[in-house]
Scaffold this motif. Structure first.
Motif, PDB file in Angstrom:
ATOM      1  N   ILE A   1       4.228 -12.913  -3.463  1.00 18.16           N
ATOM      2  CA  ILE A   1       4.634 -14.300  -3.586  1.00 18.16           C
ATOM      3  C   ILE A   1       4.351 -15.008  -2.266  1.00 18.16           C
ATOM      4  O   ILE A   1       4.782 -14.562  -1.207  1.00 18.16           O
ATOM      5  CB  ILE A   1       6.137 -14.409  -3.928  1.00 18.16           C
ATOM      6  N   ILE A   2       3.594 -16.106  -2.349  1.00 12.85           N
ATOM      7  CA  ILE A   2       3.246 -16.870  -1.142  1.00 12.85           C
ATOM      8  C   ILE A   2       3.643 -18.335  -1.324  1.00 12.85           C
ATOM      9  O   ILE A   2       3.646 -18.847  -2.439  1.00 12.85           O
ATOM     10  CB  ILE A   2       1.738 -16.778  -0.803  1.00 12.85           C
ATOM     11  N   GLY A   3       3.973 -18.984  -0.240  1.00 13.38           N
ATOM     12  CA  GLY A   3       4.187 -20.422  -0.259  1.00 13.38           C
ATOM     13  C   GLY A   3       2.852 -21.125  -0.233  1.00 13.38           C
ATOM     14  O   GLY A   3       1.878 -20.613   0.338  1.00 13.38           O
ATOM     15  N   VAL A   4       2.779 -22.292  -0.859  1.00 14.54           N
ATOM     16  CA  VAL A   4       1.542 -23.071  -0.890  1.00 14.54           C
ATOM     17  C   VAL A   4       1.841 -24.461  -0.344  1.00 14.54           C
ATOM     18  O   VAL A   4       2.773 -25.126  -0.803  1.00 14.54           O
ATOM     19  CB  VAL A   4       0.975 -23.189  -2.327  1.00 14.54           C
ATOM     20  N   ILE A   5       1.052 -24.864   0.658  1.00 14.65           N
ATOM     21  CA  ILE A   5       1.195 -26.208   1.220  1.00 14.65           C
ATOM     22  C   ILE A   5      -0.097 -26.982   1.050  1.00 14.65           C
ATOM     23  O   ILE A   5      -1.179 -26.390   0.965  1.00 14.65           O
ATOM     24  CB  ILE A   5       1.605 -26.192   2.719  1.00 14.65           C
ATOM     25  N   ASP A   6       0.017 -28.288   0.981  1.00 14.42           N
ATOM     26  CA  ASP A   6      -1.141 -29.172   0.949  1.00 14.42           C
ATOM     27  C   ASP A   6      -1.377 -29.589   2.400  1.00 14.42           C
ATOM     28  O   ASP A   6      -0.594 -30.345   2.964  1.00 14.42           O
ATOM     29  CB  ASP A   6      -0.833 -30.381   0.068  1.00 14.42           C
ATOM     30  N   LEU A   7      -2.427 -29.070   3.014  1.00 18.67           N
ATOM     31  CA  LEU A   7      -2.669 -29.323   4.434  1.00 18.67           C
ATOM     32  C   LEU A   7      -2.947 -30.801   4.711  1.00 18.67           C
ATOM     33  O   LEU A   7      -2.581 -31.316   5.764  1.00 18.67           O
ATOM     34  CB  LEU A   7      -3.800 -28.441   4.959  1.00 18.67           C
TER      35      LEU A   7
ATOM     36  N   HIS B   1      10.196 -30.872   2.105  1.00 20.16           N
ATOM     37  CA  HIS B   1       8.878 -31.248   2.621  1.00 20.16           C
ATOM     38  C   HIS B   1       7.940 -31.614   1.474  1.00 20.16           C
ATOM     39  O   HIS B   1       7.667 -30.793   0.609  1.00 20.16           O
ATOM     40  CB  HIS B   1       8.284 -30.108   3.442  1.00 20.16           C
ATOM     41  N   SER B   2       7.425 -32.836   1.487  1.00 20.99           N
ATOM     42  CA  SER B   2       6.532 -33.295   0.416  1.00 20.99           C
ATOM     43  C   SER B   2       5.230 -32.499   0.378  1.00 20.99           C
ATOM     44  O   SER B   2       4.582 -32.429  -0.659  1.00 20.99           O
ATOM     45  CB  SER B   2       6.226 -34.779   0.579  1.00 20.99           C
ATOM     46  N   TYR B   3       4.834 -31.894   1.484  1.00 23.03           N
ATOM     47  CA  TYR B   3       3.588 -31.129   1.537  1.00 23.03           C
ATOM     48  C   TYR B   3       3.736 -29.725   0.965  1.00 23.03           C
ATOM     49  O   TYR B   3       2.756 -29.046   0.722  1.00 23.03           O
ATOM     50  CB  TYR B   3       3.046 -31.066   2.962  1.00 23.03           C
ATOM     51  N   PHE B   4       4.976 -29.264   0.738  1.00 23.46           N
ATOM     52  CA  PHE B   4       5.192 -27.929   0.178  1.00 23.46           C
ATOM     53  C   PHE B   4       5.041 -28.010  -1.331  1.00 23.46           C
ATOM     54  O   PHE B   4       5.839 -28.656  -2.011  1.00 23.46           O
ATOM     55  CB  PHE B   4       6.577 -27.387   0.551  1.00 23.46           C
ATOM     56  N   LEU B   5       3.995 -27.395  -1.864  1.00 23.94           N
ATOM     57  CA  LEU B   5       3.695 -27.509  -3.285  1.00 23.94           C
ATOM     58  C   LEU B   5       4.509 -26.550  -4.138  1.00 23.94           C
ATOM     59  O   LEU B   5       4.840 -26.857  -5.274  1.00 23.94           O
ATOM     60  CB  LEU B   5       2.204 -27.287  -3.527  1.00 23.94           C
TER      61      LEU B   5
END
Length: 159
Positions: A63-69, A50-54
């Motif tokens: 530890i957390i996942g970071v996405i570009d909304l 996923h391109s939105y998953f940073l």
């Protein structure tokens, strides 16, 4: 006699929403789904489909996942020179940070005022799109951030 006025019961039925921006567009999400709002964190890129998953970030030892909304919604990236903010939300102990351009305010909305018609095409994933609400002459799409944790390609279950 302990009568409850109609306005008191109506107030109890209203819910709080957070209004945030992605670029010039505003969205609303249930405030209770947001664990906290923090400045962007440094993240470690992790290969992902996923391109939105940073990537992954360290939030005080978690530890957390970071996405570009913005990218998640098919818009321009939320990453700007102003850096934006992270909306941290979680479900069942798993946390995710959604990068947005800015947080505008918290508002109170009667859930009955949320119009759930899907009359307008949107890049917001259907399962996360709750509807729209008219607030102070603005139309705000209402998004369930928690549902974004369930989105993505479905993996086959190994029995």
């Amino acid at each position: 006699m302990s009568g409850e006025s109609p306005s008191t019961s109506t107030d109890l039925e209203q819910a709080r929403y957070i209004v945030y921006r992605i670029g010039d567009e505003s969205f609303a999400s249930p405030l209770l789904s947001i664990k906290e709002i923090v400045d962007p964190l440094p993240y470690c890129y992790v290969p992902n489909d996923h391109s939105y998953f940073l990537g992954l970030a360290n939030l005080r030892g978690q530890i957390i996942g970071v996405i570009d909304l913005g990218l998640r919604f098919g818009m321009a990236s939320s990453v700007t020179a102003d850096a934006g903010v992270l909306l941290i939300f979680e479900e069942d102990g798993a946390s995710l940070g959604a990068l947005v351009s800015a947080v505008e305010s918290a508002i109170t909305v009667d859930p009955a005022e949320i119009r759930s018609e899907h009359a307008v095409p949107s890049n917001v994933p259907e399962e996360a799109y709750t509807g729209v609400v008219l607030y102070e002459e603005r139309i705000l799409p209402v998004v369930s951030l928690i549902e974004l944790m369930h989105d993505g390609p479905k993996e086959s279950n190994i029995a």
